[in-house]
Design a protein around this motif. Structure first.
Motif, PDB file in Angstrom:
ATOM      1  N   TYR A 219      -5.768  -3.131  -2.692  1.00  0.00           N
ATOM      2  CA  TYR A 219      -7.089  -3.372  -2.096  1.00  0.00           C
ATOM      3  C   TYR A 219      -8.016  -2.166  -2.268  1.00  0.00           C
ATOM      4  O   TYR A 219      -9.235  -2.325  -2.348  1.00  0.00           O
ATOM      5  CB  TYR A 219      -6.936  -3.786  -0.629  1.00  0.00           C
ATOM      6  CG  TYR A 219      -6.216  -5.110  -0.501  1.00  0.00           C
ATOM      7  CD1 TYR A 219      -6.818  -6.288  -0.929  1.00  0.00           C
ATOM      8  CD2 TYR A 219      -4.905  -5.168  -0.025  1.00  0.00           C
ATOM      9  CE1 TYR A 219      -6.150  -7.507  -0.863  1.00  0.00           C
ATOM     10  CE2 TYR A 219      -4.227  -6.380   0.050  1.00  0.00           C
ATOM     11  CZ  TYR A 219      -4.856  -7.545  -0.378  1.00  0.00           C
ATOM     12  OH  TYR A 219      -4.190  -8.752  -0.324  1.00  0.00           O
ATOM     13  N   GLU A 220      -7.442  -0.975  -2.344  1.00  0.00           N
ATOM     14  CA  GLU A 220      -8.278   0.200  -2.637  1.00  0.00           C
ATOM     15  C   GLU A 220      -8.931   0.056  -4.009  1.00  0.00           C
ATOM     16  O   GLU A 220     -10.122   0.336  -4.173  1.00  0.00           O
ATOM     17  CB  GLU A 220      -7.427   1.481  -2.576  1.00  0.00           C
ATOM     18  CG  GLU A 220      -7.076   1.898  -1.160  1.00  0.00           C
ATOM     19  CD  GLU A 220      -6.259   3.171  -1.081  1.00  0.00           C
ATOM     20  OE1 GLU A 220      -6.302   3.837  -0.030  1.00  0.00           O
ATOM     21  OE2 GLU A 220      -5.561   3.503  -2.068  1.00  0.00           O
ATOM     22  N   LYS A 221      -8.151  -0.411  -4.982  1.00  0.00           N
ATOM     23  CA  LYS A 221      -8.692  -0.601  -6.337  1.00  0.00           C
ATOM     24  C   LYS A 221      -9.716  -1.731  -6.359  1.00  0.00           C
ATOM     25  O   LYS A 221     -10.777  -1.615  -6.961  1.00  0.00           O
ATOM     26  CB  LYS A 221      -7.545  -0.932  -7.309  1.00  0.00           C
ATOM     27  CG  LYS A 221      -6.794   0.289  -7.796  1.00  0.00           C
ATOM     28  CD  LYS A 221      -5.715  -0.096  -8.801  1.00  0.00           C
ATOM     29  CE  LYS A 221      -4.921   1.123  -9.244  1.00  0.00           C
ATOM     30  NZ  LYS A 221      -3.689   0.727  -9.950  1.00  0.00           N
ATOM     31  N   ALA A 222      -9.382  -2.837  -5.682  1.00  0.00           N
ATOM     32  CA  ALA A 222     -10.251  -4.022  -5.708  1.00  0.00           C
ATOM     33  C   ALA A 222     -11.615  -3.744  -5.067  1.00  0.00           C
ATOM     34  O   ALA A 222     -12.635  -4.272  -5.520  1.00  0.00           O
ATOM     35  CB  ALA A 222      -9.572  -5.184  -4.992  1.00  0.00           C
ATOM     36  N   TYR A 223     -11.648  -2.915  -4.007  1.00  0.00           N
ATOM     37  CA  TYR A 223     -12.897  -2.708  -3.263  1.00  0.00           C
ATOM     38  C   TYR A 223     -13.452  -1.293  -3.396  1.00  0.00           C
ATOM     39  O   TYR A 223     -14.434  -0.953  -2.731  1.00  0.00           O
ATOM     40  CB  TYR A 223     -12.686  -3.086  -1.789  1.00  0.00           C
ATOM     41  CG  TYR A 223     -12.425  -4.575  -1.657  1.00  0.00           C
ATOM     42  CD1 TYR A 223     -13.473  -5.483  -1.662  1.00  0.00           C
ATOM     43  CD2 TYR A 223     -11.119  -5.071  -1.600  1.00  0.00           C
ATOM     44  CE1 TYR A 223     -13.242  -6.852  -1.582  1.00  0.00           C
ATOM     45  CE2 TYR A 223     -10.875  -6.436  -1.526  1.00  0.00           C
ATOM     46  CZ  TYR A 223     -11.941  -7.317  -1.524  1.00  0.00           C
ATOM     47  OH  TYR A 223     -11.710  -8.670  -1.463  1.00  0.00           O
ATOM     48  N   ASN A 224     -12.798  -0.476  -4.254  1.00  0.00           N
ATOM     49  CA  ASN A 224     -13.271   0.884  -4.510  1.00  0.00           C
ATOM     50  C   ASN A 224     -13.446   1.688  -3.215  1.00  0.00           C
ATOM     51  O   ASN A 224     -14.497   2.277  -2.958  1.00  0.00           O
ATOM     52  CB  ASN A 224     -14.600   0.838  -5.300  1.00  0.00           C
ATOM     53  CG  ASN A 224     -14.942   2.200  -5.879  1.00  0.00           C
ATOM     54  OD1 ASN A 224     -14.053   3.009  -6.162  1.00  0.00           O
ATOM     55  ND2 ASN A 224     -16.228   2.474  -6.032  1.00  0.00           N
ATOM     56  N   VAL A 225     -12.415   1.655  -2.369  1.00  0.00           N
ATOM     57  CA  VAL A 225     -12.420   2.403  -1.103  1.00  0.00           C
ATOM     58  C   VAL A 225     -11.089   3.141  -0.966  1.00  0.00           C
ATOM     59  O   VAL A 225     -10.162   2.913  -1.744  1.00  0.00           O
ATOM     60  CB  VAL A 225     -12.595   1.467   0.120  1.00  0.00           C
ATOM     61  CG1 VAL A 225     -13.964   0.805   0.115  1.00  0.00           C
ATOM     62  CG2 VAL A 225     -11.479   0.423   0.192  1.00  0.00           C
ATOM     63  N   LYS A 226     -11.023   3.996   0.036  1.00  0.00           N
ATOM     64  CA  LYS A 226      -9.760   4.623   0.430  1.00  0.00           C
ATOM     65  C   LYS A 226      -9.473   4.190   1.869  1.00  0.00           C
ATOM     66  O   LYS A 226     -10.386   4.170   2.711  1.00  0.00           O
ATOM     67  CB  LYS A 226      -9.856   6.158   0.368  1.00  0.00           C
ATOM     68  CG  LYS A 226      -9.796   6.720  -1.046  1.00  0.00           C
ATOM     69  CD  LYS A 226      -8.389   6.656  -1.591  1.00  0.00           C
ATOM     70  CE  LYS A 226      -8.343   7.093  -3.068  1.00  0.00           C
ATOM     71  NZ  LYS A 226      -7.098   6.633  -3.706  1.00  0.00           N
ATOM     72  N   TYR A 227      -8.219   3.839   2.145  1.00  0.00           N
ATOM     73  CA  TYR A 227      -7.844   3.406   3.492  1.00  0.00           C
ATOM     74  C   TYR A 227      -7.125   4.511   4.250  1.00  0.00           C
ATOM     75  O   TYR A 227      -6.305   5.231   3.686  1.00  0.00           O
ATOM     76  CB  TYR A 227      -6.911   2.196   3.430  1.00  0.00           C
ATOM     77  CG  TYR A 227      -7.580   0.912   3.018  1.00  0.00           C
ATOM     78  CD1 TYR A 227      -8.400   0.204   3.898  1.00  0.00           C
ATOM     79  CD2 TYR A 227      -7.378   0.384   1.736  1.00  0.00           C
ATOM     80  CE1 TYR A 227      -9.012  -0.984   3.507  1.00  0.00           C
ATOM     81  CE2 TYR A 227      -7.981  -0.806   1.348  1.00  0.00           C
ATOM     82  CZ  TYR A 227      -8.795  -1.484   2.242  1.00  0.00           C
ATOM     83  OH  TYR A 227      -9.388  -2.663   1.853  1.00  0.00           O
ATOM     84  N   ASP A 228      -7.453   4.596   5.536  1.00  0.00           N
ATOM     85  CA  ASP A 228      -6.676   5.409   6.466  1.00  0.00           C
ATOM     86  C   ASP A 228      -6.145   4.429   7.507  1.00  0.00           C
ATOM     87  O   ASP A 228      -6.892   3.959   8.365  1.00  0.00           O
ATOM     88  CB  ASP A 228      -7.573   6.470   7.118  1.00  0.00           C
ATOM     89  CG  ASP A 228      -6.894   7.144   8.298  1.00  0.00           C
ATOM     90  OD1 ASP A 228      -5.692   7.418   8.195  1.00  0.00           O
ATOM     91  OD2 ASP A 228      -7.559   7.363   9.332  1.00  0.00           O
TER      92      ASP A 228
END
Length: 505
Positions: A219-228
């Motif tokens: 999902y980080e790749k799909a939405y171009n975000v980083k999760y915490d």
């Protein structure tokens, strides 16, 4: 009544003897019902937004996000899915072998439509040597259900709701946990960082952590975000003592006291430990597939935009009050804001001298704030939005459950049954003051809004104490605002067959 051994047990849980004595007293006295002023409605406590408002509040929210504030999505996710499958558990132990009730027939007639169908089919082939179609063809329906619910199969009867396969996609099925990851990326990111906090039960924590480890990167790749992604569990110190029907402490077979989780109200302690400027709260099972997420994303931004717009105004007034740079006209403006925009009303406010007025206004402005999405009432169970009297005589907006309302009061019951809206647990919260300091959230709980429920343990009746609910009494002394949101944003899954609704297909 409490032995030295009891006191040791209490101390180990981090609970004081005084707290236990208070709880035992509450079982005897019960909790007072709340005094109601009116059911909230459009124009009387509930804001209806125009297309222009939607645009304005969405822009306000996106501007706020661009400042790099810390935004957290808080998801209560500790619930086991066992209640979802109550009807199917009943089928397993029924004295008949083929689908008989309407519920059972609906389940089997549509079994291929469930997102978990491929996984269940594979499990049936592995354990029974036959696929679902073959098992049903020979009348062995119970084998299908056993492979769904029991440990030998998917174990859905014991798993948390957040880890069940809810929605089908071309690249595989998604769990509610994953749907919340996607939602977070769509409206709760701040400069590409998405913070999500799940409250989980201890026995399921490792499963949640594994699911996050397995899916986060996708999902980080799909939405171009980083999760915490963080987790917490309900604290043992928020458990409450259970009593017998005669109000004496209920004891386990070994003589120890029985404690029970204090309900979702205990999560105010978990929420209090979240370092954030703004926190979204939404239940784990209220998610939809991507094709239906647009309304959810839009109105999450709208209620967040309303929140930070109101907060900005409250902060401006608090600065003026603290600096002493105001005149009587400015105080009148603040009164209008508190009464009209924050819906907190005091009938004798005109009788206050300016010095008293300043103290009153500061007390009402300087507290946590939440904006709650409410939907039109369509008969679903859930808390209702009301204007309610507080301990200090003021009237403000609250979310009430039916247990908090005196059912012998015909006027109140009319308000409850004829209310136009209800709250589907759709909240966004501001938890810092204008100096950027965190509020201590337990200070704003109305302790008199707990309730007592009847339960049983090993066939013996008992009474349990529920703490003031997280979005009910635990937030009673917050500033609360209601905004109407579309029914399309409310899609809970209470039974497995709810997954067959169009909103989950």
């Amino acid at each position: 009544m409490l032995s030295p051994k009891d006191l040791e047990q209490i101390e180990r849980k981090g609970i004081s003897e005084q707290q236990i004595k208070k709880e035992l007293e509450e079982f005897k006295t019960g909790f007072p019902f709340l005094k109601l002023d009116a059911a909230a409605s459009i124009g009387n406590g509930i804001i209806a937004t125009s297309a222009e408002d939607v645009k304005r509040y969405t822009e306000a929210w996106n501007a706020y996000k661009a400042e790099g504030k810390k935004i957290v999505k808080f998801v209560p996710a500790s619930g086991a899915a066992s209640r979802m499958f109550k009807n199917m558990f009943a089928f397993l132990t029924a004295d008949y072998d083929v689908p008989t009730t309407d519920f059972e027939k609906t389940f089997f007639d549509n079994v291929v439509k469930f997102a978990f169908y491929p996984a269940l089919n594979a499990m049936c082939e592995k354990n029974e040597g036959k696929n679902i179609e073959a098992l049903m063809g020979e009348g062995n329906y119970k084998a299908v259900v056993a492979n769904l619910l029991e440990a030998k199969g998917l174990n859905y009867g014991q798993l948390p709701k957040g880890l069940l396969l809810f929605h089908s996609y071309e690249d595989g099925a998604r769990t509610p946990l994953e749907e919340h990851l996607v939602e977070g990326a769509l409206y709760a990111d701040s400069k590409g960082m998405v913070h999500i906090h799940y409250t989980v039960s201890p026995e399921h924590r490792a499963l949640f952590e594994k699911k996050v480890a397995d899916t986060k990167e996708k999902y980080e790749k799909a939405y171009n975000v980083k999760y915490d992604i963080t987790f917490s569990e309900q604290k043992p110190s928020t458990d409450t003592i259970a009593v017998n029907p005669d109000d004496t402490p209920f004891r386990n077979a070994d003589g120890s006291l029985l404690f029970r989780p204090g309900g979702h109200g205990a999560l105010i302690e978990n929420l209090n430990e979240i370092p954030a400027d703004v926190v979204f709260i939404k239940n784990i099972d209220n998610v939809v597939p991507d094709r239906l997420k647009a309304d959810t994303v839009t109105y999450k931004q709208v209620i967040a935009g309303v929140l930070i717009s109101l907060q900005e105004k409250a902060f401006e007034y608090l600065r003026l009050l603290d600096e002493g740079t105001y005149n009587h006209e400015k105080l009148e403006e603040m009164i209008r804001f508190v009464q009209r925009d924050l819906c907190c009303r005091k009938h004798d406010i005109k009788e206050l001298e300016d010095a008293e007025l300043v103290i009153y206004l500061r007390s009402k402005l300087n507290r946590p704030m939440r904006v709650c999405g409410v939907v039109k009432n369509v008969g679903e169970p859930g808390g209702g939005p009301f204007l309610t009297y507080n301990q200090d005589g003021t009237v403000s907006l609250q979310i009430l459950e039916s247990s908090q309302i005196d059912k012998s009061n015909t006027e109140y019951m009319k308000m409850f049954t004829e209310g136009t809206h209800f709250n589907p647990v759709d909240l966004v919260c501001a938890v810092k003051n204008y100096k950027g300091e965190k509020f201590n959230l337990p200070d704003y709980v109305d302790r008199t809004t707990g309730f007592i429920s009847s339960k049983s343990k090993n066939g013996k009746d008992l009474k349990a104490l529920e703490l003031p609910g997280l979005w009910n009494g635990a937030m009673s002394n917050w500033n609360t605002v209601f905004v109407e949101v579309p029914l399309s944003t409310f899609n809970p899954v209470k039974t497995v067959n709810d997954l067959l609704r169009e909103q989950h297909q």
